[in-house]
Design a protein around this motif. Structure first.
Motif, PDB file in Angstrom:
ATOM      1  N   LEU A  47      43.807  45.644  54.925  1.00 35.35           N
ATOM      2  CA  LEU A  47      45.114  44.820  55.010  1.00 35.35           C
ATOM      3  C   LEU A  47      45.728  44.258  53.890  1.00 35.35           C
ATOM      4  O   LEU A  47      46.924  44.428  53.643  1.00 35.35           O
ATOM      5  N   ALA A  48      44.978  43.578  53.085  1.00 37.15           N
ATOM      6  CA  ALA A  48      45.644  43.337  51.693  1.00 37.15           C
ATOM      7  C   ALA A  48      46.343  44.338  50.914  1.00 37.15           C
ATOM      8  O   ALA A  48      47.273  44.318  50.197  1.00 37.15           O
ATOM      9  N   ARG A  49      45.597  45.577  50.747  1.00 37.53           N
ATOM     10  CA  ARG A  49      45.800  46.687  49.775  1.00 37.53           C
ATOM     11  C   ARG A  49      47.179  47.302  50.693  1.00 37.53           C
ATOM     12  O   ARG A  49      48.014  47.502  49.715  1.00 37.53           O
ATOM     13  N   GLU A  50      47.207  47.338  52.039  1.00 36.71           N
ATOM     14  CA  GLU A  50      48.510  47.916  52.694  1.00 36.71           C
ATOM     15  C   GLU A  50      49.621  46.962  52.449  1.00 36.71           C
ATOM     16  O   GLU A  50      50.678  47.430  52.100  1.00 36.71           O
ATOM     17  N   LEU A  51      49.529  45.629  52.503  1.00 40.31           N
ATOM     18  CA  LEU A  51      50.431  44.652  52.089  1.00 40.31           C
ATOM     19  C   LEU A  51      50.828  45.070  50.609  1.00 40.31           C
ATOM     20  O   LEU A  51      51.827  44.858  50.425  1.00 40.31           O
ATOM     21  N   GLY A  52      50.083  45.032  49.824  1.00 45.45           N
ATOM     22  CA  GLY A  52      50.400  45.367  48.370  1.00 45.45           C
ATOM     23  C   GLY A  52      51.176  46.216  48.170  1.00 45.45           C
ATOM     24  O   GLY A  52      52.164  46.523  47.596  1.00 45.45           O
ATOM     25  N   ARG A  53      50.724  47.462  48.861  1.00 47.60           N
ATOM     26  CA  ARG A  53      51.648  48.750  48.668  1.00 47.60           C
ATOM     27  C   ARG A  53      53.027  48.537  49.400  1.00 47.60           C
ATOM     28  O   ARG A  53      54.014  49.238  48.529  1.00 47.60           O
ATOM     29  N   ARG A  54      53.190  47.764  50.421  1.00 53.19           N
ATOM     30  CA  ARG A  54      54.577  47.523  50.928  1.00 53.19           C
ATOM     31  C   ARG A  54      55.275  46.662  50.061  1.00 53.19           C
ATOM     32  O   ARG A  54      56.616  46.900  49.713  1.00 53.19           O
ATOM     33  N   LEU A  55      54.618  45.808  49.589  1.00 51.91           N
ATOM     34  CA  LEU A  55      55.277  44.747  48.732  1.00 51.91           C
ATOM     35  C   LEU A  55      55.666  45.333  47.360  1.00 51.91           C
ATOM     36  O   LEU A  55      56.697  44.993  46.974  1.00 51.91           O
ATOM     37  N   GLU A  56      54.835  46.337  46.657  1.00 47.19           N
ATOM     38  CA  GLU A  56      55.342  46.983  45.479  1.00 47.19           C
ATOM     39  C   GLU A  56      56.708  47.804  45.704  1.00 47.19           C
ATOM     40  O   GLU A  56      57.447  47.876  44.637  1.00 47.19           O
ATOM     41  N   SER A  57      56.584  48.578  47.026  1.00 47.36           N
ATOM     42  CA  SER A  57      57.979  49.120  47.062  1.00 47.36           C
ATOM     43  C   SER A  57      59.159  48.087  47.285  1.00 47.36           C
ATOM     44  O   SER A  57      60.165  48.628  47.038  1.00 47.36           O
ATOM     45  N   ARG A  58      59.096  46.982  47.275  1.00 41.01           N
ATOM     46  CA  ARG A  58      60.087  46.077  47.242  1.00 41.01           C
ATOM     47  C   ARG A  58      60.199  44.994  46.302  1.00 41.01           C
ATOM     48  O   ARG A  58      60.678  43.978  46.198  1.00 41.01           O
ATOM     49  N   GLY A  59      59.542  45.606  44.964  1.00 45.02           N
ATOM     50  CA  GLY A  59      59.611  44.973  43.865  1.00 45.02           C
ATOM     51  C   GLY A  59      58.725  44.030  43.211  1.00 45.02           C
ATOM     52  O   GLY A  59      58.782  43.388  42.337  1.00 45.02           O
ATOM     53  N   TRP A  60      57.655  43.790  44.307  1.00 41.59           N
ATOM     54  CA  TRP A  60      56.722  42.798  43.710  1.00 41.59           C
ATOM     55  C   TRP A  60      55.589  43.671  43.033  1.00 41.59           C
ATOM     56  O   TRP A  60      55.679  44.958  42.843  1.00 41.59           O
ATOM     57  N   ILE A  61      54.651  42.845  42.025  1.00 41.02           N
ATOM     58  CA  ILE A  61      53.636  43.436  41.404  1.00 41.02           C
ATOM     59  C   ILE A  61      52.469  42.862  42.112  1.00 41.02           C
ATOM     60  O   ILE A  61      52.124  41.597  42.147  1.00 41.02           O
ATOM     61  N   CYS A  62      51.486  43.588  42.310  1.00 46.95           N
ATOM     62  CA  CYS A  62      50.123  43.128  43.028  1.00 46.95           C
ATOM     63  C   CYS A  62      48.846  43.737  42.183  1.00 46.95           C
ATOM     64  O   CYS A  62      48.786  44.524  41.724  1.00 46.95           O
ATOM     65  N   LEU A  63      48.186  42.540  41.935  1.00 40.72           N
ATOM     66  CA  LEU A  63      47.026  42.669  41.197  1.00 40.72           C
ATOM     67  C   LEU A  63      45.804  42.472  41.895  1.00 40.72           C
ATOM     68  O   LEU A  63      45.609  41.392  42.883  1.00 40.72           O
ATOM     69  N   PHE A  64      44.914  43.451  42.348  1.00 38.18           N
ATOM     70  CA  PHE A  64      43.600  43.468  43.105  1.00 38.18           C
ATOM     71  C   PHE A  64      42.463  43.433  42.045  1.00 38.18           C
ATOM     72  O   PHE A  64      42.191  44.174  41.029  1.00 38.18           O
ATOM     73  N   THR A  65      41.649  42.382  42.430  1.00 35.50           N
ATOM     74  CA  THR A  65      40.478  42.253  41.506  1.00 35.50           C
ATOM     75  C   THR A  65      39.165  41.846  42.688  1.00 35.50           C
ATOM     76  O   THR A  65      39.505  41.130  43.591  1.00 35.50           O
ATOM     77  N   ASP A  66      38.009  42.349  42.322  1.00 37.37           N
ATOM     78  CA  ASP A  66      36.801  42.095  42.956  1.00 37.37           C
ATOM     79  C   ASP A  66      36.016  41.304  42.137  1.00 37.37           C
ATOM     80  O   ASP A  66      35.525  41.981  41.060  1.00 37.37           O
ATOM     81  N   VAL A  67      35.377  40.225  42.665  1.00 34.14           N
ATOM     82  CA  VAL A  67      34.614  39.458  41.568  1.00 34.14           C
ATOM     83  C   VAL A  67      33.237  39.398  42.233  1.00 34.14           C
ATOM     84  O   VAL A  67      32.445  38.223  41.608  1.00 34.14           O
ATOM     85  N   GLN A  68      32.830  40.170  43.032  1.00 32.96           N
ATOM     86  CA  GLN A  68      31.271  40.396  43.710  1.00 32.96           C
ATOM     87  C   GLN A  68      30.362  40.278  42.517  1.00 32.96           C
ATOM     88  O   GLN A  68      29.218  39.703  42.829  1.00 32.96           O
ATOM     89  N   GLY A  69      30.603  40.961  41.466  1.00 33.30           N
ATOM     90  CA  GLY A  69      29.561  41.203  40.371  1.00 33.30           C
ATOM     91  C   GLY A  69      29.700  40.150  39.139  1.00 33.30           C
ATOM     92  O   GLY A  69      28.888  39.919  38.397  1.00 33.30           O
ATOM     93  N   ALA A  70      30.620  39.092  39.512  1.00 28.68           N
ATOM     94  CA  ALA A  70      30.745  38.039  38.572  1.00 28.68           C
ATOM     95  C   ALA A  70      29.674  37.253  38.680  1.00 28.68           C
ATOM     96  O   ALA A  70      29.156  36.734  39.441  1.00 28.68           O
ATOM     97  N   THR A  71      29.380  36.649  37.314  1.00 21.57           N
ATOM     98  CA  THR A  71      28.200  35.731  37.151  1.00 21.57           C
ATOM     99  C   THR A  71      28.684  34.462  36.796  1.00 21.57           C
ATOM    100  O   THR A  71      27.761  33.561  36.617  1.00 21.57           O
ATOM    101  N   CYS A  72      29.884  34.290  36.188  1.00 19.76           N
ATOM    102  CA  CYS A  72      30.193  33.068  35.625  1.00 19.76           C
ATOM    103  C   CYS A  72      31.751  33.067  35.772  1.00 19.76           C
ATOM    104  O   CYS A  72      32.492  33.978  35.971  1.00 19.76           O
ATOM    105  N   PRO A  73      32.561  31.716  35.355  1.00 16.34           N
ATOM    106  CA  PRO A  73      33.795  31.767  35.533  1.00 16.34           C
ATOM    107  C   PRO A  73      34.588  32.689  34.412  1.00 16.34           C
ATOM    108  O   PRO A  73      35.760  33.386  34.650  1.00 16.34           O
ATOM    109  N   GLU A  74      33.821  32.956  33.181  1.00 21.41           N
ATOM    110  CA  GLU A  74      34.418  33.862  32.304  1.00 21.41           C
ATOM    111  C   GLU A  74      34.635  35.262  32.731  1.00 21.41           C
ATOM    112  O   GLU A  74      35.633  35.946  32.423  1.00 21.41           O
ATOM    113  N   ASP A  75      33.643  35.575  33.743  1.00 24.30           N
ATOM    114  CA  ASP A  75      33.782  36.906  34.047  1.00 24.30           C
ATOM    115  C   ASP A  75      34.874  37.117  35.161  1.00 24.30           C
ATOM    116  O   ASP A  75      35.606  38.319  35.156  1.00 24.30           O
TER     117      ASP A  75
END
Length: 416
Positions: A47-75
């Protein structure tokens, strides 16, 4: 429409959810930060990816990140920087601020290669400063930015397992909340999601206000009609003839329209037809494939995921209580008030706050979609909404599980 059993989908492969997309897009366009919730395998990332695809076609920039493997805030800050890497104005700002620390021509690196260098710059003393600067750069960009952070609760749970983890989780959430609020209307719009619940986690920590800037949006299952239409569309796409009643039998076997499970069932039925040299799927095939494939060895990867995520959401005694509740609900058809009292009594020998702990675990199990509340107005029962998950859990314990009532009776009959 392509069959998708282990990936997020968008474009022509994205099915239904138009109403949810309209609501979610409206909230994002109104600059509301969103907490996207829903039980696992429901299609939150799609759902989020499809929303991003549609927003990008309307001039938005969409940044997607997965923090599942992060171990600290720096990650986490590094993951956001990697997501911003392809946006050259943002990359230029990142490089300008860290030019003395980064080595070589970072513009020629890949996003992951840049991430390695950027991560080396961060430490416990400066990650907030660099995170603030990165979010300010997003706010100053001439296009609106959507920042999707997936699996944030898993990262926070990992922090909690370390010394001082509760304080570090609090510090991170407080920073994120303060950073986006300080930017006002210019802030990148956040969508935070995960396969375990964030709200139960912060409630358990006593810091629910740390996410009060996030507007909850829950993604529910497909109804029967949508599930049947998806199956029919897949069958047409693969030119697979099906007997009348097959799509409905698929939904009935699953018990709930979880998109991933509908897709997975179709894929296994298609493979079954190929193996058998069948030109047409029948209703009888549905029962056979459900028993031998979805509940069999080939279906274990889909279902073990539920247990893995439960281990990440709960630990120690809380996890043991959750397993007791699920085994009871699977083998006895429900976890009822009598069973709850028995469980509280059993665990009161180990934990003086057993009733509160059982209540907290039930909240997680309901929030994350393992169980639902069946309340007739007298006393609530908890049941599996998914027949597939119930049958899988039952198969693991049937034959050697003793009900909570029988165990309590045995203990009561023992001499003191």
């Amino acid at each position: 429409m392509k069959s998708a059993t282990g990936r997020w989908v968008s474009g022509d492969d994205f099915f239904d959810r138009e109403a949810e997309l309209r609501i979610l897009e409206s909230r994002v366009r109104d600059r509301n930060h969103v907490l996207l919730t829903g039980q696992r395998r429901m299609g939150k990332t799609s759902l989020a990816r499809e929303l991003g695809r549609r927003l990008e076609s309307r001039g938005w920039i969409c940044l997607f990140t997965d923090v599942q493997g992060a171990t600290c805030p720096e990650d986490v800050v590094t993951r956001v920087a990697e997501a911003a890497f392809p946006v050259r104005p943002l990359l230029s700002q990142l490089v300008a601020r860290t030019r003395d620390l980064l080595r070589g021509n970072v513009e020629e690196l890949s996003a992951s290669g840049f991430g390695v260098k950027f991560r080396a710059v961060l430490n416990a003393g400066n990650w907030q400063r660099h995170g603030d600067a990165l979010l300010r750069d997003c706010a100053a960009h001439d296009k609106p930015i959507l920042l999707f952070i997936d699996e944030l609760p898993i990262f926070l749970n990992r922090l909690l397992r370390e010394t001082g983890g509760a304080q570090r989780a609090d510090a991170f959430l407080s920073w994120l909340r303060g950073a986006v609020q300080s930017l006002g209307e210019d802030s990148p719009v956040l969508i935070v999601s995960g396969s375990i619940g964030l709200a139960p986690l912060v409630t358990r920590l006593g810091i629910p206000d740390r996410i009060n800037h996030l507007d909850p949006f829950r993604l529910g299952p497909w109804d029967r009609d949508a599930s049947i239409k998806c199956f029919e569309r897949l069958a047409r796409s693969y030119e697979l003839p099906v007997e009348v009643g097959v799509p409905g039998a698929v939904y009935d076997a699953l018990g709930i329209g979880i998109p991933h499970h509908v897709q997975s069932f179709f894929a296994r039925l298609r493979d079954f037809a190929d193996k058998q040299g069948r030109g047409r799927l029948t209703v009888d095939d549905v029962a056979e494939v459900y028993r031998t494939e979805l509940l069999g060895p080939s279906g274990q990867n889909d279902l073990v995921h539920y247990e893995t995520r439960l281990e990440e959401a709960l630990e120690g005694r809380s996890h043991a209580i959750a397993m007791e509740i699920l085994a009871e609900a699977a083998t006895q058809d429900a976890f009822g008030p009598d069973a709850r009292r028995c469980l509280e009594t059993l665990y009161s020998r180990l934990d003086e706050n057993a009733p509160d702990r059982v209540a907290e675990v039930l909240e997680v199990l309901v929030h994350d979609g393992y169980l639902e509340v069946d309340d007739d107005g007298s006393a609530p029962f908890h049941r599996f909404p998914s027949r597939l998950l119930k049958d899988w859990w039952s198969a693991r314990y049937r034959g050697h599980y003793k009900s909570l009532a029988s165990r309590s009776a045995e203990l009561a009959g023992r001499p003191s």
